[in-house]
Design a protein around this motif. Structure first.
Motif, PDB file in Angstrom:
ATOM      1  N   ASP A   4      13.330   7.736  24.125  1.00  0.00           N
ATOM      2  CA  ASP A   4      12.001   7.920  24.196  1.00  0.00           C
ATOM      3  C   ASP A   4      11.629   9.028  25.139  1.00  0.00           C
ATOM      4  OD1 ASP A   4      11.174   6.285  21.982  1.00  0.00           O
ATOM      5  OD2 ASP A   4      11.714   4.504  23.338  1.00  0.00           O
ATOM      6  N   GLN A   5      12.136   8.939  26.292  1.00  0.00           N
ATOM      7  CA  GLN A   5      11.905   9.998  27.200  1.00  0.00           C
ATOM      8  C   GLN A   5      12.437  11.198  26.938  1.00  0.00           C
ATOM      9  OE1 GLN A   5      13.225   7.377  30.626  1.00  0.00           O
ATOM     10  NE2 GLN A   5      11.264   7.792  31.654  1.00  0.00           N
ATOM     11  N   MET A   6      13.521  11.635  26.072  1.00  0.00           N
ATOM     12  CA  MET A   6      14.112  12.660  25.858  1.00  0.00           C
ATOM     13  C   MET A   6      13.255  13.524  24.720  1.00  0.00           C
ATOM     14  SD  MET A   6      18.124  11.388  25.687  1.00  0.00           S
ATOM     15  CE  MET A   6      18.605  13.112  25.323  1.00  0.00           C
ATOM     16  N   LYS A   7      12.162  12.786  23.871  1.00  0.00           N
ATOM     17  CA  LYS A   7      11.531  13.495  23.157  1.00  0.00           C
ATOM     18  C   LYS A   7      10.802  14.750  24.036  1.00  0.00           C
ATOM     19  CE  LYS A   7       9.375   9.822  22.022  1.00  0.00           C
ATOM     20  NZ  LYS A   7       8.162   8.779  21.422  1.00  0.00           N
ATOM     21  N   PRO A   8      10.609  15.864  22.854  1.00  0.00           N
ATOM     22  CA  PRO A   8       9.608  16.857  23.631  1.00  0.00           C
ATOM     23  C   PRO A   8       8.610  16.618  24.064  1.00  0.00           C
ATOM     24  CG  PRO A   8      10.972  17.536  21.442  1.00  0.00           C
ATOM     25  CD  PRO A   8      11.131  16.159  21.592  1.00  0.00           C
ATOM     26  N   LEU A   9       8.282  17.176  25.278  1.00  0.00           N
ATOM     27  CA  LEU A   9       7.040  16.842  25.753  1.00  0.00           C
ATOM     28  C   LEU A   9       6.048  17.664  25.338  1.00  0.00           C
ATOM     29  CD1 LEU A   9       7.838  16.664  29.687  1.00  0.00           C
ATOM     30  CD2 LEU A   9       7.137  14.868  27.993  1.00  0.00           C
ATOM     31  N   ASN A  10       4.707  17.348  25.379  1.00  0.00           N
ATOM     32  CA  ASN A  10       3.524  18.183  24.779  1.00  0.00           C
ATOM     33  C   ASN A  10       3.262  19.334  25.607  1.00  0.00           C
ATOM     34  OD1 ASN A  10       0.789  18.989  24.449  1.00  0.00           O
ATOM     35  ND2 ASN A  10       0.145  17.245  23.237  1.00  0.00           N
ATOM     36  N   ARG A  11       3.204  20.518  25.437  1.00  0.00           N
ATOM     37  CA  ARG A  11       3.156  21.618  26.295  1.00  0.00           C
ATOM     38  C   ARG A  11       1.669  21.526  26.955  1.00  0.00           C
ATOM     39  NH1 ARG A  11       6.027  26.927  23.588  1.00  0.00           N
ATOM     40  NH2 ARG A  11       8.164  25.996  23.685  1.00  0.00           N
ATOM     41  N   PHE A  12       0.818  21.190  26.296  1.00  0.00           N
ATOM     42  CA  PHE A  12      -0.821  21.248  26.833  1.00  0.00           C
ATOM     43  C   PHE A  12      -0.582  20.053  27.855  1.00  0.00           C
ATOM     44  CE2 PHE A  12      -5.009  19.719  26.588  1.00  0.00           C
ATOM     45  CZ  PHE A  12      -5.812  20.930  26.778  1.00  0.00           C
ATOM     46  N   PHE A  13       0.007  19.022  27.532  1.00  0.00           N
ATOM     47  CA  PHE A  13      -0.014  17.824  28.361  1.00  0.00           C
ATOM     48  C   PHE A  13       0.495  18.430  29.830  1.00  0.00           C
ATOM     49  CE2 PHE A  13       2.588  14.540  30.577  1.00  0.00           C
ATOM     50  CZ  PHE A  13       1.302  13.674  31.067  1.00  0.00           C
ATOM     51  N   VAL A  14       1.702  18.941  29.699  1.00  0.00           N
ATOM     52  CA  VAL A  14       2.553  19.256  31.020  1.00  0.00           C
ATOM     53  C   VAL A  14       1.463  20.318  31.615  1.00  0.00           C
ATOM     54  CG1 VAL A  14       4.420  20.864  31.514  1.00  0.00           C
ATOM     55  CG2 VAL A  14       4.583  19.098  29.699  1.00  0.00           C
ATOM     56  N   PHE A  15       0.925  21.288  31.038  1.00  0.00           N
ATOM     57  CA  PHE A  15       0.036  22.439  31.583  1.00  0.00           C
ATOM     58  C   PHE A  15      -1.175  21.584  32.522  1.00  0.00           C
ATOM     59  CE2 PHE A  15      -3.993  24.648  31.577  1.00  0.00           C
ATOM     60  CZ  PHE A  15      -3.559  25.777  32.342  1.00  0.00           C
ATOM     61  N   ILE A  16      -1.689  20.532  31.673  1.00  0.00           N
ATOM     62  CA  ILE A  16      -2.660  19.812  32.336  1.00  0.00           C
ATOM     63  C   ILE A  16      -2.498  18.956  33.597  1.00  0.00           C
ATOM     64  CG2 ILE A  16      -4.460  17.987  31.938  1.00  0.00           C
ATOM     65  CD1 ILE A  16      -5.388  20.625  30.904  1.00  0.00           C
ATOM     66  N   TYR A  17      -1.109  18.403  33.395  1.00  0.00           N
ATOM     67  CA  TYR A  17      -0.497  17.313  34.298  1.00  0.00           C
ATOM     68  C   TYR A  17      -0.482  18.037  35.776  1.00  0.00           C
ATOM     69  CZ  TYR A  17       2.880  14.667  36.622  1.00  0.00           C
ATOM     70  OH  TYR A  17       3.777  13.899  37.453  1.00  0.00           O
ATOM     71  N   TYR A  18       0.160  19.517  35.644  1.00  0.00           N
ATOM     72  CA  TYR A  18       0.414  20.248  36.881  1.00  0.00           C
ATOM     73  C   TYR A  18      -1.023  20.917  37.289  1.00  0.00           C
ATOM     74  CZ  TYR A  18       5.412  19.440  36.419  1.00  0.00           C
ATOM     75  OH  TYR A  18       6.568  18.749  36.426  1.00  0.00           O
ATOM     76  N   LEU A  19      -1.929  21.501  36.480  1.00  0.00           N
ATOM     77  CA  LEU A  19      -3.116  21.940  37.074  1.00  0.00           C
ATOM     78  C   LEU A  19      -4.153  20.874  37.604  1.00  0.00           C
ATOM     79  CD1 LEU A  19      -4.951  24.100  37.064  1.00  0.00           C
ATOM     80  CD2 LEU A  19      -5.916  23.680  34.823  1.00  0.00           C
ATOM     81  N   VAL A  20      -4.297  19.813  37.076  1.00  0.00           N
ATOM     82  CA  VAL A  20      -4.969  18.669  37.462  1.00  0.00           C
ATOM     83  C   VAL A  20      -4.407  18.087  38.642  1.00  0.00           C
ATOM     84  CG1 VAL A  20      -6.309  16.666  37.183  1.00  0.00           C
ATOM     85  CG2 VAL A  20      -6.111  18.431  35.246  1.00  0.00           C
ATOM     86  N   GLY A  21      -3.300  18.088  38.715  1.00  0.00           N
ATOM     87  CA  GLY A  21      -2.401  17.388  39.641  1.00  0.00           C
ATOM     88  C   GLY A  21      -2.536  18.085  41.067  1.00  0.00           C
ATOM     89  N   LEU A  22      -2.540  19.612  41.010  1.00  0.00           N
ATOM     90  CA  LEU A  22      -2.876  20.425  42.048  1.00  0.00           C
ATOM     91  C   LEU A  22      -4.157  20.168  42.472  1.00  0.00           C
ATOM     92  CD1 LEU A  22      -1.800  22.824  43.821  1.00  0.00           C
ATOM     93  CD2 LEU A  22      -2.727  24.398  42.045  1.00  0.00           C
ATOM     94  N   ILE A  23      -5.257  20.074  41.707  1.00  0.00           N
ATOM     95  CA  ILE A  23      -6.423  20.060  42.144  1.00  0.00           C
ATOM     96  C   ILE A  23      -6.822  18.436  42.885  1.00  0.00           C
ATOM     97  CG2 ILE A  23      -8.785  19.828  41.326  1.00  0.00           C
ATOM     98  CD1 ILE A  23      -8.145  21.838  39.128  1.00  0.00           C
ATOM     99  N   ALA A  24      -6.094  17.718  42.123  1.00  0.00           N
ATOM    100  CA  ALA A  24      -6.357  16.108  42.557  1.00  0.00           C
ATOM    101  C   ALA A  24      -5.734  15.797  44.211  1.00  0.00           C
ATOM    102  CB  ALA A  24      -5.874  15.387  41.738  1.00  0.00           C
ATOM    103  N   ASP A  25      -4.554  16.722  44.294  1.00  0.00           N
ATOM    104  CA  ASP A  25      -3.706  16.413  45.541  1.00  0.00           C
ATOM    105  C   ASP A  25      -4.590  17.287  46.769  1.00  0.00           C
ATOM    106  OD1 ASP A  25      -1.508  15.246  44.552  1.00  0.00           O
ATOM    107  OD2 ASP A  25      -0.258  17.090  44.361  1.00  0.00           O
TER     108      ASP A  25
END
Length: 216
Positions: A4-25
């Motif tokens: 399940d963890q090897m399934k391709p990741l949603n690119r939009f999710f990855v973008f949001i994850y790192y962008l919002v993560g940077l702001i939240a940090d």
């Protein structure tokens, strides 16, 4: 790493994850404890809930490939743009005013498929021991345990610091995973409520607090 963890990741999710993560940090830096305890799949994360930042901060401190779904209040999806983004990153709405069969089915499917789910046992934001939605003292709703039991999920209590000030550090503590003990296939109503109360109490205890945020 499972399939399940090897399934391709949603690119939009990855973008949001790192962008919002940077702001939240920057806005709400976080200290994390117990991340190594998390099951890789089939987990039901059960945090206490004191701020709208809670699901964001918890989700951003999980691995990007953790396959997390979040049960979120329906009101957040009324805005078409925000609703679209939320769905893209794995969130789905729940109507807190009554029985929402579709949200329960979605939650069960998320766990049974090998993904993970974040769900707040209190069902609403709690401050000073009182819930905004119903005005009642902080308490667990049985739905979290019902979903966990029926899906065969591993429950994970999670503590999130209550007061969140800009640029001040917040703690997130992941507790020991476990499966509630019930009789039969689905358990009795009393057992389900006891399991819900137990995971919420365990979440608060990680932060040295009783349910509602009062010191132990």
């Amino acid at each position: 790493m499972n399939q399940d963890q090897m399934k391709p990741l949603n690119r939009f999710f990855v973008f949001i994850y790192y962008l919002v993560g940077l702001i939240a940090d920057i806005l709400h830096p976080v200290t994390v404890e117990g991340l190594e305890r998390l099951p890789q799949s089939g987990a039901l994360l059960c945090p206490n809930h004191s701020s709208n930042w809670d699901p964001v901060l918890v989700a951003l401190k999980l691995p990007v490939n953790y396959r997390l779904h979040i049960m979120a209040k329906e009101e957040l999806f009324h805005n078409p743009i925000l609703g679209w983004i939320l769905r893209k990153v794995g969130a789905f709405p729940v109507n807190r005013g009554g029985s929402d069969i579709q949200s329960v089915k979605t939650a069960l499917q998320a766990i049974k498929s090998g993904d993970n789910l974040l769900m707040f046992p209190e069902g609403t934001t709690i401050r000073n021991g009182v819930g905004y939605a119903d005005g009642l003292p902080a308490h667990a709703h049985g739905g979290v345990a019902m979903i966990g039991v029926r899906a065969g999920a591993t429950l994970v209590p999670v503590f999130v610091d209550g007061e969140k000030k800009l640029f001040h550090r917040t703690r997130i503590i992941f507790g020991e995973p476990y499966q509630p003990q019930i009789s039969g296939r689905h358990g009795t109503a009393e057992e389900i409520q006891k399991a819900a109360d137990g995971v919420l109490a365990a979440a608060y205890a990680l932060g040295g607090q009783a349910v509602g945020g009062k010191p132990l």
